[in-house]
Write an enzyme that holds these catalytic residues in place. Structure first.
Site, mmCIF file in Angstrom:
data_model
loop_
_atom_site.group_PDB
_atom_site.id
_atom_site.type_symbol
_atom_site.label_atom_id
_atom_site.label_comp_id
_atom_site.label_asym_id
_atom_site.label_seq_id
_atom_site.Cartn_x
_atom_site.Cartn_y
_atom_site.Cartn_z
ATOM 1 C CB ALA A 1 -91.186 161.690 -66.485
ATOM 2 C CD GLU A 2 -94.816 162.490 -68.062
ATOM 3 O OE1 GLU A 2 -95.241 161.326 -67.654
ATOM 4 O OE2 GLU A 2 -94.577 163.147 -67.229
ATOM 5 C CB SER A 3 -91.614 169.013 -68.347
ATOM 6 O OG SER A 3 -91.076 168.620 -67.119
ATOM 7 C CB THR B 1 -79.901 159.066 -66.670
ATOM 8 O OG1 THR B 1 -79.088 159.904 -65.640
ATOM 9 C CG2 THR B 1 -79.090 158.285 -67.621
ATOM 10 N N GLY B 2 -82.732 158.761 -67.481
ATOM 11 C CA GLY B 2 -83.760 157.992 -68.562
ATOM 12 C C GLY B 2 -84.441 158.973 -69.462
ATOM 13 C CG ASP B 3 -86.968 161.498 -67.577
ATOM 14 O OD1 ASP B 3 -87.684 160.655 -67.807
ATOM 15 O OD2 ASP B 3 -87.045 162.225 -66.415
ATOM 16 C CG ASP C 1 -95.805 167.731 -50.697
ATOM 17 O OD1 ASP C 1 -96.832 167.358 -49.987
ATOM 18 O OD2 ASP C 1 -95.257 168.967 -50.135
ATOM 19 N N GLY D 1 -76.051 149.567 -71.642
ATOM 20 C CA GLY D 1 -76.577 150.241 -73.036
ATOM 21 C C GLY D 1 -77.950 149.889 -73.073
#
Length: 321
Positions: free
Chosen positions: A43-45, A261-263, A113, A236
């Site tokens: 997520a963060e990358s 998508t959220g990232d 994993d 939206g």
């Protein structure tokens, strides 16, 4: 730190785990697959990569095993313009996840994993604190503190650093229970200036009533955030600030791969936010980038500013000859 920044000011710094993503072809079962698609994802990358591809200076902080698999991750991240700031470890392993994509009614299943991954032992001494302090925005997600008690404590300490802090709830039921996540959010969110929250998570985990603008306003008031963005899927997104609210509808898209998508949304929003764009404009860029990401295989928003501008201008899709 083998990979690090040079001490200059950075617009966006993110902190968290990046895994290897292994997947059979869509519709194939893991137990019968003869080959797997091999990518990286976290997520963060993902957020840092989306922001970087849209012109922002971005650093991603993590802890990885000093192995070929760990180096595979940093090579991917760096290839998209993001600077890795990695604490290399001779203990712990490289986390991974398997994704089995199926149509309805089977749906998509994710198998983690990541037990004993090197990142789970990351402490503040592993992190370039000065890089965070000199960043315009420091970003992490609810995934990171869910991975271990050590990471929970590290995340809490990093969010106390004197810079603009941003956080995405990113609740994962396979990492912690709703009650554990709620307790963690209640402690962490008062440290956050800019909060991203999926509407469903705000309602189910934080017990916020209402939808859209009411949820954003309630979260901003409860946790004393400067800005709260509530994402609503196909409906939206809405933002709440002290100056007022803004909303943005979702752009039409053909979904080839929804993961990330959220990232993509967050990364695009931050890429405009650090350039002092109005909140409404940042939301528009975020929604357009999220729509583009859904057309791309893998977790990463491999997009350009021109493509985002075309979506916003509604140029339409066709054959680029």
């Amino acid at each position: 730190m083998t990979d690090s920044t040079d001490g200059t000011t950075t617009e966006i710094t993110t902190f968290g785990e990046t895994m290897l993503r292994l997947a059979p072809e869509r519709g194939e079962r893991l137990e019968t697959a003869e080959s797997l698609d091999f990518r990286t994802a976290g997520a963060e990358s993902n957020v840092a990569i989306a922001a970087s591809r849209l012109g922002a200076d971005a650093v991603w902080i993590s802890k990885l095993p000093e192995t070929s698999l760990g180096r595979r991750v940093t090579t991917e991240v760096r290839s998209h313009g993001v600077t890795p700031a990695v604490a290399w470890s001779d203990e712990g392993r490289q986390g991974a996840y398997y994704i089995e994509e199926g149509g309805e009614p089977r749906g998509t299943n994710v198998i983690y994993d990541r037990h004993d991954a090197a990142i789970t032992t990351a402490e503040p001494d592993d992190v370039p604190i000065d890089t965070i302090r000199s960043s315009d925005v420091f970003f992490t997600t609810g995934i990171t503190p869910a991975l271990s008690e050590t990471l929970y404590e590290t995340t809490a300490e990093l969010l106390d650093i004197d810079t603009t802090t941003a956080f995405d709830l990113n609740y994962r039921s396979k990492l912690w229970s709703q009650s554990t996540a709620q307790s963690a959010y209640e402690e962490l969110l008062p440290k956050v200036d800019l909060l991203f929250a999926p509407e469903r998570d705000a309602q189910s985990i934080l017990d916020v009533d209402g939808t859209g603008e009411a949820v954003a306003d309630e979260l901003r008031t409860r946790f004393d955030c400067e800005t709260v963005i509530v994402t609503r899927g196909a409906d939206g997104a809405v933002a709440s600030t002290a100056e007022g609210s803004a909303s943005q509808s979702a752009f039409d898209t053909e979904t080839l791969d929804p993961i990330g998508t959220g990232d993509a949304f967050v990364g695009a929003f931050l890429s405009r936010y650090v350039r002092d764009a109005p909140i409404g404009d940042a939301l528009t860029w975020a929604a357009a980038t999220a729509a583009l990401k859904r057309t791309i295989k893998g977790d990463l928003a491999v997009i350009t500013e021109d493509e985002v501008e075309a979506v916003i201008a509604d140029d339409g899709a066709g054959i680029d000859r």
